[in-house]
Scaffold this motif. Structure first.
Motif, PDB file in Angstrom:
ATOM      1  N   GLU A  59       0.816  -1.217   0.000  1.00  0.00           N
ATOM      2  CA  GLU A  59       0.000   0.000   0.000  1.00  0.00           C
ATOM      3  C   GLU A  59       0.850   1.269   0.000  1.00  0.00           C
ATOM      4  OE1 GLU A  59      -3.911   1.445   2.384  1.00  0.00           O
ATOM      5  OE2 GLU A  59      -2.209   0.789   3.593  1.00  0.00           O
ATOM      6  N   ASP A  63       2.430   4.924  -6.543  1.00  0.00           N
ATOM      7  CA  ASP A  63       1.393   4.854  -7.568  1.00  0.00           C
ATOM      8  C   ASP A  63       1.496   3.531  -8.325  1.00  0.00           C
ATOM      9  OD1 ASP A  63       0.045   5.137 -10.133  1.00  0.00           O
ATOM     10  OD2 ASP A  63      -0.194   7.250  -9.601  1.00  0.00           O
ATOM     11  N   THR A  65      -0.343   2.369 -10.774  1.00  0.00           N
ATOM     12  CA  THR A  65      -0.441   2.517 -12.230  1.00  0.00           C
ATOM     13  C   THR A  65       0.927   2.801 -12.831  1.00  0.00           C
ATOM     14  OG1 THR A  65      -2.716   3.335 -12.062  1.00  0.00           O
ATOM     15  CG2 THR A  65      -1.542   3.795 -14.111  1.00  0.00           C
ATOM     16  N   VAL A  94      -3.297  -4.228  -0.314  1.00  0.00           N
ATOM     17  CA  VAL A  94      -3.906  -3.393  -1.351  1.00  0.00           C
ATOM     18  C   VAL A  94      -5.189  -4.075  -1.789  1.00  0.00           C
ATOM     19  CG1 VAL A  94      -3.597  -2.433  -3.668  1.00  0.00           C
ATOM     20  CG2 VAL A  94      -1.635  -2.626  -2.136  1.00  0.00           C
ATOM     21  N   ASP A  97     -10.134  -3.497  -5.683  1.00  0.00           N
ATOM     22  CA  ASP A  97     -10.617  -2.357  -6.470  1.00  0.00           C
ATOM     23  C   ASP A  97      -9.461  -1.470  -6.919  1.00  0.00           C
ATOM     24  OD1 ASP A  97     -13.182  -3.280  -6.137  1.00  0.00           O
ATOM     25  OD2 ASP A  97     -13.753  -1.782  -4.641  1.00  0.00           O
ATOM     26  N   GLU A  98      -8.505  -1.241  -6.026  1.00  0.00           N
ATOM     27  CA  GLU A  98      -7.335  -0.434  -6.372  1.00  0.00           C
ATOM     28  C   GLU A  98      -6.497  -1.124  -7.446  1.00  0.00           C
ATOM     29  OE1 GLU A  98      -3.283   1.396  -4.357  1.00  0.00           O
ATOM     30  OE2 GLU A  98      -4.976   0.907  -3.044  1.00  0.00           O
ATOM     31  N   GLU A 101      -8.398  -0.855 -10.811  1.00  0.00           N
ATOM     32  CA  GLU A 101      -8.344   0.503 -11.351  1.00  0.00           C
ATOM     33  C   GLU A 101      -6.967   0.811 -11.951  1.00  0.00           C
ATOM     34  OE1 GLU A 101      -8.614   5.117  -9.795  1.00  0.00           O
ATOM     35  OE2 GLU A 101      -9.779   3.592  -8.735  1.00  0.00           O
ATOM     36  N   ALA A 102      -5.909   0.456 -11.218  1.00  0.00           N
ATOM     37  CA  ALA A 102      -4.551   0.699 -11.713  1.00  0.00           C
ATOM     38  C   ALA A 102      -4.281  -0.124 -12.970  1.00  0.00           C
ATOM     39  CB  ALA A 102      -3.524   0.369 -10.635  1.00  0.00           C
TER      40      ALA A 102
END
Length: 132
Positions: A59, A63, A65, A94, A97-98, A101-102
């Motif tokens: 976490e 970033d 992504t 983590v 959903d994260e 999205e990434a």
């Protein structure tokens, strides 16, 4: 041979690039991948074509992504990307959903997820494909 490492689908002779190594990674899993491929994992600075990528992610690492985009830089088309994240309830976890999205932002999508080591889950990320 580690049955969980076998599930990652790596084969002898492949070059696998590792991102996010730290002292909390699962060394037994790293060794098992190296035994399968017959070669040491290459680090983040490797700049030749790779056959697969593993990313250790927590976490607090920044970033996701950006990391995934970086991981794709020298990856051969169709090569697997495995994202290793801390299991739920572990420090640095983590959420899915994260991850989703990434991955989507990086042009990937999250596929299968399973427990790969005591403290780590593995999520396979794949290219979305052209024209979808």
């Amino acid at each position: 041979m580690d049955p969980q490492a076998n599930r990652l689908g790596f084969t002898p002779g492949q070059v696998v690039q590792e991102f996010g190594w730290d002292d909390d990674v699962d060394d037994a899993l790293r060794v098992a991948i190296e035994e399968i491929t017959g070669a040491e994992l290459v680090d983040e600075d490797y700049d030749d074509v790779t056959d697969g990528v593993i990313v250790w992610w927590r976490e607090s690492d920044g970033d996701l992504t950006d990391m995934l985009v970086d991981a794709l830089t020298v990856l051969d088309d169709g090569g697997p990307v495995w994202l290793f994240t801390r299991k739920p309830g572990r420090s640095g976890h983590v959420g899915h959903d994260e991850i989703q999205e990434a991955a989507t932002t990086a042009g990937l999508h999250a596929m299968t997820t399973f427990a790969v080591a005591d403290d780590w889950s593995a999520t396979q990320l794949a290219n979305r494909g052209r024209g979808r």
